[in-house]
Design an enzyme around this catalytic site. Structure first.
Site, PDB file in Angstrom:
ATOM      1  N   CYS A  11     -10.319   6.864  -3.937  1.00  0.00           N
ATOM      2  CA  CYS A  11     -10.653   5.489  -4.303  1.00  0.00           C
ATOM      3  C   CYS A  11      -9.456   4.619  -3.937  1.00  0.00           C
ATOM      4  O   CYS A  11      -8.418   5.133  -3.531  1.00  0.00           O
ATOM      5  CB  CYS A  11     -11.059   5.356  -5.775  1.00  0.00           C
ATOM      6  SG  CYS A  11      -9.771   5.618  -6.979  1.00  0.00           S
ATOM      7  N   CYS A  85     -13.983   3.004  -1.090  1.00  0.00           N
ATOM      8  CA  CYS A  85     -13.005   2.742  -0.026  1.00  0.00           C
ATOM      9  C   CYS A  85     -13.394   3.510   1.235  1.00  0.00           C
ATOM     10  O   CYS A  85     -12.530   3.937   1.989  1.00  0.00           O
ATOM     11  CB  CYS A  85     -11.599   3.124  -0.463  1.00  0.00           C
ATOM     12  SG  CYS A  85     -11.391   4.886  -0.722  1.00  0.00           S
ATOM     13  N   CYS A  89     -11.141   5.705   4.793  1.00  0.00           N
ATOM     14  CA  CYS A  89     -11.056   7.161   4.884  1.00  0.00           C
ATOM     15  C   CYS A  89     -11.408   7.608   6.297  1.00  0.00           C
ATOM     16  O   CYS A  89     -12.460   7.247   6.823  1.00  0.00           O
ATOM     17  CB  CYS A  89     -12.001   7.809   3.877  1.00  0.00           C
ATOM     18  SG  CYS A  89     -11.759   9.585   3.725  1.00  0.00           S
TER      19      CYS A  89
END
Length: 135
Positions: A11, A85, A89
């Protein structure tokens, strides 16, 4: 996936949702799963309301610190679970990805964090059942 799968929870701040998810998975899976967590913009400390909410269910996450998401950590994980998020990534072919839509506990009190904690537990239990179908 190896005999001991690795799960990375990501996150933004690595201070609330991902820390609670990692705490649940460590608690429920023991040493059968390698548990990792990281953030794209880590905070200075784990969210105190998340710490308290987890303490209420007997899980201590006070020894955890927010960590920066590193390419190598993501690359070496079997399952990558993002929580708000996903764009930050990296994507690797052959990895299992899940994006969990969860409220952000940042700035909220423990009363508001409890339902998030409980939602995360249910998701972690489902993930664990899929990782260890014979358990």
């Amino acid at each position: 996936m190896s005999d001991k799968p690795s799960v990375l929870f990501v996150c933004v701040h690595n201070a609330g949702r991902s820390q609670m998810a990692a705490g649940w998975l460590r608690h429920l899976a023991g040493d059968t799963v390698e548990v990792r967590s990281a953030g794209s913009a880590p905070a200075d400390q784990v969210n105190p309301a998340a710490v308290e909410a987890m303490r209420e269910v007997g899980i201590d996450i006070t020894d955890q610190t927010p960590k920066l998401l590193e390419y190598a950590t993501a690359e070496s994980s079997d399952v990558i679970v993002t929580m708000g998020c996903g764009d930050a990534c990296p994507v690797f072919p052959g990895k299992r990805y899940e994006d969990w839509k969860l409220d952000d506990p940042a700035g909220k009190g423990v009363d508001a964090v409890r339902p998030i904690r409980d939602d995360i537990r249910a998701r972690v239990e489902k993930l664990l059942a899929e990782l260890r179908p014979t358990a």
